[in-house]
Design an enzyme around this catalytic site. Structure first.
Site, PDB file in Angstrom:
ATOM      1  N   GLY A 341       0.830  -1.200   0.000  1.00 46.67           N
ATOM      2  CA  GLY A 341       0.000   0.000   0.000  1.00 46.67           C
ATOM      3  C   GLY A 341       0.857   1.240   0.000  1.00 46.67           C
ATOM      4  O   GLY A 341       0.566   2.214  -0.689  1.00 46.67           O
ATOM      5  N   ALA A 342       1.943   1.197   0.767  1.00 47.52           N
ATOM      6  CA  ALA A 342       2.879   2.315   0.838  1.00 47.52           C
ATOM      7  C   ALA A 342       4.138   1.823   1.534  1.00 47.52           C
ATOM      8  O   ALA A 342       4.167   0.755   2.142  1.00 47.52           O
ATOM      9  CB  ALA A 342       2.274   3.496   1.597  1.00 47.52           C
ATOM     10  N   ASN A 345       9.858   4.942   3.463  1.00 49.65           N
ATOM     11  CA  ASN A 345      11.222   5.435   3.263  1.00 49.65           C
ATOM     12  C   ASN A 345      11.364   6.808   3.918  1.00 49.65           C
ATOM     13  O   ASN A 345      10.536   7.698   3.702  1.00 49.65           O
ATOM     14  CB  ASN A 345      11.527   5.560   1.772  1.00 49.65           C
ATOM     15  CG  ASN A 345      11.125   4.328   0.996  1.00 49.65           C
ATOM     16  OD1 ASN A 345      11.577   3.237   1.268  1.00 49.65           O
ATOM     17  ND2 ASN A 345      10.248   4.522   0.024  1.00 49.65           N
ATOM     18  N   HIS A 377      -0.247   6.296   9.007  1.00 47.98           N
ATOM     19  CA  HIS A 377       0.554   5.097   9.306  1.00 47.98           C
ATOM     20  C   HIS A 377       2.005   5.311   8.883  1.00 47.98           C
ATOM     21  O   HIS A 377       2.940   5.108   9.673  1.00 47.98           O
ATOM     22  CB  HIS A 377      -0.039   3.895   8.574  1.00 47.98           C
ATOM     23  CG  HIS A 377       0.688   2.601   8.793  1.00 47.98           C
ATOM     24  ND1 HIS A 377       0.223   1.619   9.625  1.00 47.98           N
ATOM     25  CD2 HIS A 377       1.856   2.121   8.274  1.00 47.98           C
ATOM     26  CE1 HIS A 377       1.066   0.601   9.628  1.00 47.98           C
ATOM     27  NE2 HIS A 377       2.069   0.886   8.794  1.00 47.98           N
ATOM     28  N   GLU A 378       2.185   5.709   7.628  1.00 45.48           N
ATOM     29  CA  GLU A 378       3.555   5.856   7.112  1.00 45.48           C
ATOM     30  C   GLU A 378       4.312   6.969   7.822  1.00 45.48           C
ATOM     31  O   GLU A 378       5.507   6.837   8.107  1.00 45.48           O
ATOM     32  CB  GLU A 378       3.528   6.106   5.600  1.00 45.48           C
ATOM     33  CG  GLU A 378       2.828   5.038   4.783  1.00 45.48           C
ATOM     34  CD  GLU A 378       3.343   3.635   5.059  1.00 45.48           C
ATOM     35  OE1 GLU A 378       4.557   3.470   5.302  1.00 45.48           O
ATOM     36  OE2 GLU A 378       2.524   2.701   5.042  1.00 45.48           O
ATOM     37  N   GLU A 400       5.353  -2.178  12.821  1.00 43.36           N
ATOM     38  CA  GLU A 400       4.039  -2.187  12.182  1.00 43.36           C
ATOM     39  C   GLU A 400       2.883  -2.177  13.180  1.00 43.36           C
ATOM     40  O   GLU A 400       1.845  -1.575  12.923  1.00 43.36           O
ATOM     41  CB  GLU A 400       3.927  -3.393  11.243  1.00 43.36           C
ATOM     42  CG  GLU A 400       4.985  -3.418  10.140  1.00 43.36           C
ATOM     43  CD  GLU A 400       4.962  -2.175   9.261  1.00 43.36           C
ATOM     44  OE1 GLU A 400       4.006  -1.381   9.341  1.00 43.36           O
ATOM     45  OE2 GLU A 400       5.916  -2.002   8.487  1.00 43.36           O
TER      46      GLU A 400
END
Length: 955
Positions: A341-342, A345, A377-378, A400
């Site tokens: 999904g993503a 980085n 989330h990212e 996660e």
């Protein structure tokens, strides 16, 4: 030379961060003669004269495809890691690439090393790279390896030197070449259609172990280092990486060199690069951090919602953690092809287009929430995962699981009107409990010997159970102590690696509570408990009653926990009684305990804070049902009661009549997220009824006419200008159920056809049909279609380049509802690629559409997989194995039949898939569990009591 200078505030902050690192981890890494400071520009440029050294002669290589050498290991003996005597400190990396004209790239890397003890060999990771020259510089010596051993199986290269290397600093220089594939891993290419024809970009996806595809490196999370990247690309292309560009130099033949600022000290899987033609929009946080959304040409306007979320979320995280975002900028790139999904980085987050971009006029609420949660989330990973990183992949959940919790916490702050924690219980916690109820599940802290094994644990245990465990800690500690412990953790372990005990220690330190043993019972032990609550026979005294509480391992199929010697699983369970409980911190540490209950209803795990289920005896269940009907139970607990009841019915612990009686108590339900839980229950019942044909019409008529029709009439099929996002979402949920239960309803079919034709023929794509209704409308139209015209029209529409990816996915999923077998086979074959195929990243959607349509579709999808196995495997070769795992789950897991489970098991014993052994075992176990449930369902649905109950739905 043209030098682009970042804003002075961002520069000053980055310089301060780098200087603080220099004082600790980096200053000892290499001598000052390797550094040239440019502090007057407000940044630090690290320029090394090593690039000027002459290339070494090529050394012959020895291929070792199957050798598994005995290795010294860093850390626990169960981890197969690179030897610890050579430590990477810094990579000076130069790449040359032109993705629009060539699939190859050239690289040159100077790796600054710290040799901690005498050794005659250096081992690092590399995959599919042609190593053209290798030379090692130590002190005044220039050394060439006597032998280069390449082990393709372990993806390692070992350099053997004639004499032992002395402890101290060294620099390893390697020139090499590589290939950019199309498999969405490593440095790869992605094609997209623009107004000027097909174009190609290059981008990276490294987690977990694919940085080694772009550069020789120590590709393990604990081997943190500084990365200094420079790229040579065509002048018309844009290049972005983790850090801002420090300088750009115009070269001959239409090329330019872009040199980026040094990264912080970080793991190799966080390095990122993208080269192509991008449009951008940008914003700044209140603290001055530049945030950009990068898209393919012409799509930038679709990034405004995600940009707004990112700017607000980054500021919130800085405040919440008490630690500033440590980089001068944050880029978010929407990629046409991306496996996950993503990917978080550091400084360059890469997303699937569908998880970053949207048309804010037509976007469905579920998609809007999805974009917000993916972005949050990212961005939480910028701290939890990037700044502080797991020591090894068996601690993946630290990254996660925390991000799973934090995404929801942030969205709840940014969009309180969404009541996102209710959705969390329906989706994330429920997903965790479903997978963790299988014997083939695994602990949160799962042993990982080889890094390649980690792909199988990017699953609902690491993400959703991990997040649910974090939520439980927040509930036990309270918000302030929880947050205080996190801040301590971030400050203490910044730029370092940790395991779970480091986090528990920080929470223990600020709270004084003994968390270590409690948390070990949840993270080191597979599964979760069911808390059984029974009223004792002699309990009625003075308006109160005495309860017996007991715990045991919850297993989805209802089987008993096997004895392991005299040991049975035991959890430390926060009881969390409510409403109005005063013992919020009471932990059940024993197999049984007594409880004094006062008058009124009592619910344990109040607010669904912890990831376990509660089974009440019939008398207590009756009081809860009455409280439910009286409107005394909050939405979170209405959700929990409903999902627990479904799980107990599947086990055989709760009669079907009692489950349907509970469902009937939800008639007239107002909460959107309770409707989401109802959708889960009703979808499961519909699936069972469709395979057990004798009870199909009775159930569908009762639920459709007695519950869904009134609910749809209440919300209406047309949106109003002033309605809330949750009202829109509820409409989409109810229409989805109507498309399942009453797809041939005459009035509904006519309305769907009218809206479909209006949308299909519209010149303006803005507002003819909301995205969150599209899949349901398409399915109703295809179910009632008398010709192939709607199917063909949708296939043509999906090939358009001017529509959002979310619309394309709605079409792929809906196409499986076409009634004819040949059309369904055409839909399935879209997954195999070709001119009419879907992108590799979308391979699962046509399979999902067919396998979940009806029993015929479920059986057809499995036969199709068997017939097309070789072409599917060929298409997915080199791609992340999780994509294949999803296809297998969808194709093999939809028929609830014991014989089918045996057939699937036998097939994969004959055709094993390395890396998916656990996933396939879970598919087989799920099918067997569903098969047992279907047999009970069919038997119980024939009883007279059930017929009367179903009639009651229509009253």
């Amino acid at each position: 030379m043209r030098v682009r200078v970042a804003e002075m505030a961002a520069k000053a902050r980055y310089q301060h961060m780098l200087q603080s690192q220099m004082g600790g981890h980096i200053a000892c890494a290499f001598e000052e003669k390797y550094l040239v400071r440019a502090e007057q520009l407000g940044k630090v440029l690290l320029l090394c004269f090593l690039f000027a050294w002459p290339p070494a002669t090529v050394v012959d290589e020895v291929e070792l495809d199957s050798l598994e050498p005995e290795l010294p290991v860093a850390g626990p003996s169960s981890h197969e890691t690179l030897p610890e005597e050579v430590v990477p400190l810094r990579y000076d990396l130069q790449l040359t690439l032109d993705p629009e004209r060539s699939t190859t790239f050239e690289g040159h890397v100077s790796i600054h090393l710290n040799i901690t003890r005498e050794t005659s060999s250096i081992m690092f990771n590399a995959r599919n790279l042609v190593l053209e020259s290798i030379v090692l510089f130590q002190a005044i010596e220039q050394l060439q390896p006597a032998e280069v051993l390449k082990d393709a199986g372990w993806e390692r290269v070992t350099l053997h030197f004639r004499e032992a290397l002395s402890p101290g600093n060294a620099v390893l220089q390697i020139s090499y070449a590589g290939e950019m594939g199309k498999d969405m891993a490593g440095l790869y290419t992605s094609r997209y259609k623009s107004r000027r024809g097909w174009k190609t970009l290059a981008l990276t996806q490294f987690e977990a172990i694919d940085a080694r595809r772009m550069l020789p490196c120590w590709d393990e999370p604990s081997r943190k280092a500084v990365f200094a990247l420079s790229v040579v690309v065509p002048a018309e292309l844009m290049a972005v990486s983790n850090m801002p560009a420090a300088s750009e130099t115009t070269l001959e033949r239409g090329k330019r060199r872009i040199t980026f600022l040094d990264t912080p000290r970080m793991s190799s899987y966080l390095l990122a690069l993208a080269v192509g033609r991008f449009d951008t929009i940008q914003a700044q946080t209140v603290n001055g951090t530049l945030i950009r959304v990068l898209t393919m040409p012409g799509q930038a306007a679709q990034g405004t919602f995600a940009l707004s979320v990112a700017a607000r979320a980054l500021s919130y995280y800085e405040e919440y953690f008490g630690v500033p975002f440590p980089l001068p900028k944050l880029d978010m790139l929407a990629a046409p092809d991306f496996a996950a999904g993503a990917m978080e980085n550091w400084g360059l987050v890469i997303y699937r287009e569908v998880d970053l971009l949207c048309n804010e006029t037509t976007v469905g609420v579920a998609r809007k929430v999805r974009i917000a949660t993916v972005v949050t989330h990212e961005l939480s990973h910028m701290w939890f995962g990037n700044l502080v990183t797991m020591e090894w992949w068996d601690q993946l959940w630290l990254n996660e699981g925390f991000a799973n919790w934090m995404q929801t916490q942030a969205v709840d702050v940014l969009f309180p009107e969404w009541h996102i924690w209710e959705q969390y219980v329906v989706e994330e916690q429920s997903r965790a409990l479903q997978l963790d109820a299988l014997r083939s599940s695994h602990p949160v802290e799962v042993p990982i010997r080889r890094a390649k094994e980690v792909d199988e644990v990017f699953d609902a245990i690491s993400y959703c159970k991990g997040g649910s465990v974090v939520r439980m800690v927040n509930g036990v500690l309270g918000k302030e102590l929880f947050r205080k412990g996190l801040g301590l953790y971030m400050r203490r372990f910044a730029y370092r690696n940790t395991d779970s005990t480091d986090l528990w220690s920080c929470w223990e330190e600020v709270s004084g509570m003994p968390l270590m043993a409690m948390m070990s019972s949840w993270t080191k032990q597979q599964g979760f408990p069911v808390l059984m609550v029974n009223e004792t026979k002699t309990s009625r005294t003075g308006g109160s009653s005495r309860l017996l509480l007991s715990q045991r391992w919850f297993l989805a199929d209802g089987s008993e926990e096997p004895e392991e010697g005299n040991h049975k699983k035991l959890w430390q369970i926060p009881l969390l009684p409510g409403p109005g409980g005063t013992d919020d911190h009471l932990i059940m540490e024993s197999p049984e305990m007594r409880w004094e209950k006062k008058d009124g209803f009592l619910k344990f795990n109040f607010g669904q804070v912890a990831p376990y289920r509660v089974l009440y005896d019939s008398s207590l269940y009756g009081s809860l049902s009455q409280a439910l009907r009286n409107g005394q139970v909050n939405a979170l607990d209405r959700i929990g009661l409903l999902l627990d009841a479904l799980a107990f019915a599947k086990q055989g612990k709760l009669p079907m009549a009692q489950l349907l009686g509970l469902v009937s108590a939800y008639k007239g339900e107002k909460s959107t997220h309770v409707w989401q839980a109802l959708s889960e229950v009703l979808s499961t019942l519909h699936r069972m009824a469709s395979f057990a044909e004798s009870s199909f019409s009775a159930l569908t008529d009762a639920v459709g006419n007695g519950m869904l029709r009134d609910a749809l009439q209440e919300v209406g099929i047309a949106a109003s200008a002033k309605e809330t996002d949750l009202t829109r979402h509820k409409r989409a949920l109810i229409l989805r159920l109507m498309a399942m239960y009453l797809p041939k309803d005459k009035a509904l079919a006519e309305e769907a056809k009218l809206r479909f034709e209006r949308w299909l023929n519209a010149q303006d794509l803005q507002d003819t049909l909301p995205d969150d209704l599209k899949t349901s409308i398409f399915k109703i139209v295809l179910t009632n279609a008398e010709t192939d015209a709607p199917y063909n029209a949708l296939r043509r529409y999906a090939r358009r380049t001017d529509i959002p990816q979310a619309v394309r996915l709605s079409i792929y999923t809906a196409l499986g509802s076409a009634k004819r077998k040949d059309l369904r086979m055409k839909t399935l074959d879209m997954a195999t690629g070709g001119r009419s195929g879907v992108r590799l990243q979308d391979i699962m959607y046509p399979v999902q559409g067919v396998s979940q349509a009806d029993p015929d579709g479920a059986q057809l999808a499995w036969r199709w997989f068997i017939q097309r196995r070789r072409s599917i495997m060929a298409r997915l070769k080199g791609a992340n194995v999780r994509l294949l795992g999803v296809v297998i789950q969808l194709a093999a897991g939809a028929v609830p039949d014991k014989a089918h489970a045996n057939a699937v098991e036998a097939f994969f014993q004959q055709h094993p898939v390395p890396g998916l052994e656990r996933s396939i075992a879970q598919v087989v176990e799920n099918v067997r569990t569903d098969a047992k449930f279907m047999m009970r369902f069919e038997d119980e649905m024939q009883g007279e009591e059930m017929k009367e109950l179903l009639k009651g739905f229509e009253l």
